[in-house]
Design a protein around this motif. Structure first.
Motif, PDB file in Angstrom:
ATOM      1  N   UNK A 169       0.832  -1.210   0.000  1.00 30.23           N
ATOM      2  CA  UNK A 169       0.000   0.000   0.000  1.00 30.23           C
ATOM      3  C   UNK A 169       0.864   1.256   0.000  1.00 30.23           C
ATOM      4  N   UNK A 170       1.936   1.229   0.757  1.00 34.29           N
ATOM      5  CA  UNK A 170       2.812   2.397   0.840  1.00 34.29           C
ATOM      6  C   UNK A 170       3.343   2.767  -0.534  1.00 34.29           C
ATOM      7  N   UNK A 171       3.768   1.760  -1.319  1.00 31.70           N
ATOM      8  CA  UNK A 171       4.307   2.022  -2.653  1.00 31.70           C
ATOM      9  C   UNK A 171       3.226   2.555  -3.596  1.00 31.70           C
ATOM     10  N   UNK A 172       2.037   1.936  -3.560  1.00 33.09           N
ATOM     11  CA  UNK A 172       0.960   2.365  -4.456  1.00 33.09           C
ATOM     12  C   UNK A 172       0.432   3.736  -4.050  1.00 33.09           C
ATOM     13  N   UNK A 173       0.325   3.972  -2.762  1.00 39.08           N
ATOM     14  CA  UNK A 173      -0.149   5.273  -2.289  1.00 39.08           C
ATOM     15  C   UNK A 173       0.797   6.391  -2.716  1.00 39.08           C
ATOM     16  N   UNK A 209      -9.406   7.356   5.093  1.00 39.70           N
ATOM     17  CA  UNK A 209      -9.569   8.807   4.965  1.00 39.70           C
ATOM     18  C   UNK A 209      -8.681   9.277   3.820  1.00 39.70           C
ATOM     19  N   UNK A 210      -9.289   9.875   2.782  1.00 43.01           N
ATOM     20  CA  UNK A 210      -8.539  10.369   1.634  1.00 43.01           C
ATOM     21  C   UNK A 210      -8.151  11.830   1.866  1.00 43.01           C
ATOM     22  N   UNK A 211      -6.884  12.133   1.631  1.00 43.85           N
ATOM     23  CA  UNK A 211      -6.358  13.486   1.875  1.00 43.85           C
ATOM     24  C   UNK A 211      -6.427  14.309   0.583  1.00 43.85           C
ATOM     25  N   UNK A 212      -6.305  15.625   0.690  1.00 43.16           N
ATOM     26  CA  UNK A 212      -6.383  16.488  -0.503  1.00 43.16           C
ATOM     27  C   UNK A 212      -5.337  16.154  -1.570  1.00 43.16           C
ATOM     28  N   UNK A 213      -4.177  15.635  -1.176  1.00 44.84           N
ATOM     29  CA  UNK A 213      -3.138  15.319  -2.158  1.00 44.84           C
ATOM     30  C   UNK A 213      -3.357  13.974  -2.834  1.00 44.84           C
ATOM     31  N   UNK A 214      -4.475  13.303  -2.526  1.00 42.82           N
ATOM     32  CA  UNK A 214      -4.765  12.006  -3.115  1.00 42.82           C
ATOM     33  C   UNK A 214      -4.305  10.850  -2.262  1.00 42.82           C
ATOM     34  N   UNK A 215      -3.475  11.112  -1.264  1.00 42.68           N
ATOM     35  CA  UNK A 215      -3.024  10.063  -0.367  1.00 42.68           C
ATOM     36  C   UNK A 215      -4.145   9.601   0.548  1.00 42.68           C
ATOM     37  N   UNK A 222     -11.530  -0.088  15.168  1.00 40.34           N
ATOM     38  CA  UNK A 222     -11.512   0.334  16.566  1.00 40.34           C
ATOM     39  C   UNK A 222     -10.887   1.697  16.762  1.00 40.34           C
ATOM     40  N   UNK A 223     -10.334   2.294  15.683  1.00 39.52           N
ATOM     41  CA  UNK A 223      -9.800   3.646  15.751  1.00 39.52           C
ATOM     42  C   UNK A 223      -8.293   3.758  15.839  1.00 39.52           C
ATOM     43  N   UNK A 224      -7.556   2.647  15.758  1.00 40.22           N
ATOM     44  CA  UNK A 224      -6.089   2.701  15.836  1.00 40.22           C
ATOM     45  C   UNK A 224      -5.518   2.971  14.452  1.00 40.22           C
ATOM     46  N   UNK A 225      -4.558   3.888  14.351  1.00 42.31           N
ATOM     47  CA  UNK A 225      -3.937   4.206  13.061  1.00 42.31           C
ATOM     48  C   UNK A 225      -3.141   3.007  12.561  1.00 42.31           C
ATOM     49  N   UNK A 226      -3.449   2.605  11.343  1.00 36.99           N
ATOM     50  CA  UNK A 226      -2.754   1.478  10.724  1.00 36.99           C
ATOM     51  C   UNK A 226      -1.776   1.974   9.653  1.00 36.99           C
ATOM     52  N   UNK A 227      -2.181   3.033   8.971  1.00 33.97           N
ATOM     53  CA  UNK A 227      -1.310   3.683   7.978  1.00 33.97           C
ATOM     54  C   UNK A 227      -1.650   5.168   7.986  1.00 33.97           C
ATOM     55  N   UNK A 228      -0.660   5.979   8.310  1.00 32.60           N
ATOM     56  CA  UNK A 228      -0.846   7.433   8.319  1.00 32.60           C
ATOM     57  C   UNK A 228       0.482   8.072   7.913  1.00 32.60           C
ATOM     58  N   UNK A 229       0.594   8.349   6.599  1.00 35.68           N
ATOM     59  CA  UNK A 229       1.848   8.818   6.003  1.00 35.68           C
ATOM     60  C   UNK A 229       2.996   7.833   6.262  1.00 35.68           C
ATOM     61  N   UNK A 230       2.635   6.598   6.440  1.00 32.18           N
ATOM     62  CA  UNK A 230       3.617   5.540   6.681  1.00 32.18           C
ATOM     63  C   UNK A 230       2.942   4.375   7.378  1.00 32.18           C
ATOM     64  N   UNK A 231       3.441   3.160   7.114  1.00 30.73           N
ATOM     65  CA  UNK A 231       2.829   1.960   7.682  1.00 30.73           C
ATOM     66  C   UNK A 231       3.200   1.798   9.148  1.00 30.73           C
ATOM     67  N   UNK A 232       2.225   1.418   9.964  1.00 33.15           N
ATOM     68  CA  UNK A 232       2.480   1.081  11.356  1.00 33.15           C
ATOM     69  C   UNK A 232       2.880  -0.393  11.447  1.00 33.15           C
ATOM     70  N   UNK A 233       3.560  -0.752  12.517  1.00 34.35           N
ATOM     71  CA  UNK A 233       4.019  -2.126  12.692  1.00 34.35           C
ATOM     72  C   UNK A 233       2.977  -2.933  13.463  1.00 34.35           C
TER      73      UNK A 233
END
Length: 468
Positions: A169-173, A209-215, A222-233
Motif C-alpha cells: 500500500x505504501x508504494x501504491x499510495x 480517509x482520503x487526503x487532498x493530495x490524493x493520499x 476500533x480507531x487505531x492508526x494502521x497507515x498514516x503517512x507511513x505503515x504502522x508495525x
C-alpha cells in the motif's frame, strides 16, 4: 487559414479518438478482473485544442460498504471453521463417541455389574466403559487445545499478511500522490490501492480517509492508526498474558479483553473471538464433567483425621488429565474386583474387606452417585444443578447451538458481501458488450477524422499545384 484550422482540428480529433479507443480497449481487457473499475475518457475542448481526461467510474459509499462486508464475512467464517472442528471431533449426544454417550454407556455397564457383582466380565466391561469415557474427554480437550493453537497460528499468518499488504500500500499510495501532483493518469494505481484495501479488510476491519493530495490514511475499525503517512508495525505477541496472545499495532493491543480499541471485524477478530470465547468455554465445560466424575467415584480414606475424600475410579481433575486409576485397570495391571470392593486409592479405602463375591453395595452407590443431581459447571454458561449426563448433554447442545448460530451468521454475512460486491460491480464494473460497441463507434469517428485529414491533404496539394 481555413485549411490550417481544418488540419489542426482533424489532427486533434484523431489524437483524442485514439486515446478514447485505448481506454475502451483497457476496459475490455479488464472486464474479467473483479478489482478493475471502468475507465472513462472524457474529451475536454479548448481554443483550438482537445484533451482527453481519464477518470474512474465508481461509488465510494458502495466500496466502503464492500470493505465492511468483507471484514464481517471473514470474521464469521473464521469463527465458524473453528466451531465446526470442535463439533466434528467431539460429536453430540447422538454420537456414540461423545462424552454424553460414553456417560450413558458407563452408567449401563455399572448397573449390569451391580446386578451381578460376582461377574468379573461385567466389571471389566464397566472399566472399559470408564476408560472410553476418559479417552473421549481427553480427545475433546485435545480438540479444544488444537482449535486454540490453530487460531493462534492463523492469527500470526494474518498479521504477516497485514504487514505485507501495508508495504504494498505504501508504494501504491506514493504512486497516487506523485501522479496526482504531476497530472498523470493514476486510475490503475487507484485500482491497485483498492485491491490492497479489499485484501486488508479481510484480515481486519478498517476505515479510510482520503487526503487532498490524493493520499490515504487507514485506521482499524476500533480507531487505531494502521497507515498514516507511513505503515504502522503490526505484531502478534506469543507471550501475552492469558486468556490468549495479543495482536498489537505500534504496541497498542487491538485484541483481548484489555484492548482499549479492539478490532470488531476481520479474520483476526474472528479468530480471537473463537480462541478466547467458545473454545475456552467448551474447555471449561469439559473440565467440569471431568471434575464431577472424579467426585462421583471418589473413595474415603479412614486413615486420616478426619477421614479424607480421595480419588477412586478416575484420577485427574481436568478433561485433558482424567484417567482410569491404574489399580483397577487390567490394562495397567490392576484388579477389576476393586471396582466392587473399593481399595482403588489404597488398600485402606476398601469397603468389602472380606471380598464377598455377592457384595453389590458399592456398585449400587456408584450408580446412584452417577445419577445424582449436583452443583456443576461453576464459571461456565451452564453452571447450576444437574446430573452428570444432563450436564454433558447440555454441553453438547450448547456447542451445537454455537455452531448453528455461527453457520447462520456466516451465511448472512456471505450474502451481504455478495450483494455489496454486485452493487459495486454494477456501478463501477465493465460491461464488455457496451465497451465493444463504444469501441466500434470510436473507430468510426476515427475513420471520419482520418478522411477529413485526407481531404485537407488533397486540397493542400491542389493549392500547391495551382501556385506552381
Amino acid at each position: 487559414m481555413g485549411l490550417q484550422i481544418a488540419l489542426s482540428t482533424a489532427r486533434n480529433a484523431l489524437l483524442a479518438t485514439s486515446s478514447q479507443i485505448a481506454v475502451a480497449s483497457r476496459n475490455v481487457t479488464g472486464a474479467g478482473d473483479s478489482g478493475y473499475t471502468r475507465k472513462i475518457a472524457t474529451l475536454v475542448t479548448g481554443e483550438g485544442t482537445a484533451q482527453v481526461v481519464i477518470t474512474r467510474a465508481g461509488d465510494q459509499a458502495l466500496f466502503t460498504r464492500k470493505l465492511a462486508a468483507t471484514s464481517d464475512e471473514a470474521a464469521s467464517a473464521a469463527r465458524l471453521d473453528g466451531l465446526k472442528t470442535l463439533a466434528q471431533t467431539v460429536g453430540d449426544t447422538g454420537d456414540a463417541t461423545s462424552p454424553a454417550a460414553r456417560l450413558g454407556a458407563l452408567n449401563a455397564a455399572l448397573l449390569a455389574a451391580a446386578n451381578q457383582p460376582d461377574s468379573s466380565d461385567l466389571a471389566r466391561t464397566a472399566i472399559d466403559a470408564a476408560r472410553d469415557l476418559a479417552g473421549s474427554l481427553n480427545d475433546a480437550a485435545a480438540s479444544v487445545a488444537t482449535v486454540r493453537a490453530d487460531a493462534d497460528a492463523a492469527t500470526k499468518q494474518s498479521v504477516q499478511t497485514v504487514n505485507d499488504l501495508l508495504k504494498q500500500f505504501d508504494a501504491v499510495n506514493f504512486a497516487v500522490v506523485t501522479g496526482t501532483a504531476n497530472g498523470k493518469d493514476i486510475t490503475d494505481s487507484l485500482d491497485d490501492r483498492d485491491r490492497i484495501l479489499t485484501k486488508l479488510s479481510a484480515e481486519m476491519g478498517i476505515t479510510t480517509l482520503t487526503r487532498p493530495d490524493g493520499g490515504m490514511a487507514i485506521y482499524t475499525d476500533g480507531g487505531v492508526a494502521l497507515y498514516e503517512r507511513g505503515a504502522r508495525t503490526v505484531r502478534f505477541d506469543p507471550n501475552a498474558l492469558p486468556p490468549g496472545n495479543a495482536v498489537t499495532i505500534d504496541g497498542v493491543a487491538v485484541t483481548g479483553a484489555t484492548a482499549a480499541m479492539p478490532l470488531h471485524s476481520g479474520r483476526i477478530a474472528g479468530l480471537t473471538a473463537l480462541r478466547d470465547g467458545p473454545a475456552v468455554e467448551y474447555g471449561r465445560q469439559l473440565d467440569a464433567i471431568a471434575s464431577a466424575l472424579v467426585d462421583a467415584f471418589a473413595e474415603t480414606d479412614p486413615t486420616t483425621t478426619p477421614a479424607s475424600v480421595v480419588a477412586g475410579l478416575f484420577t485427574g481433575a481436568s478433561a485433558a488429565a482424567i484417567r482410569v486409576a491404574a489399580r483397577v485397570d487390567p490394562q495397567q495391571g490392576g484388579a477389576v474386583s476393586r471396582l466392587r470392593d473399593g481399595g482403588i486409592f489404597s488398600n485402606a479405602t476398601a469397603v468389602n474387606a472380606l471380598g464377598e463375591a455377592g457384595y453389590a453395595a458399592r456398585l449400587t452407590a456408584l450408580t446412584g452417585n452417577l445419577a445424582a443431581a449436583r452443583t456443576i459447571g461453576a464459571g461456565t454458561d451452564l453452571s447450576g444443578t444437574a446430573t452428570l449426563a444432563g450436564f454433558a448433554s447440555a454441553s453438547a447442545g450448547w456447542l451445537s447451538q454455537q455452531r448453528k448460530g455461527a453457520d447462520a451468521d456466516a451465511a448472512y454475512q456471505a450474502t451481504l458481501l455478495s450483494r455489496a460486491s454486485d452493487a459495486l460491480s454494477n456501478a463501477a464494473g465493465v460491461n464488455g458488450d457496451d465497451e465493444t460497441a463504444l469501441t466500434l463507434q470510436l473507430e468510426r469517428s476515427y475513420t471520419a477524422s482520418a478522411k477529413i485529414l485526407t481531404v485537407v491533404d488533397d486540397l493542400l496539394k491542389t493549392l500547391m499545384d495551382a501556385v506552381r
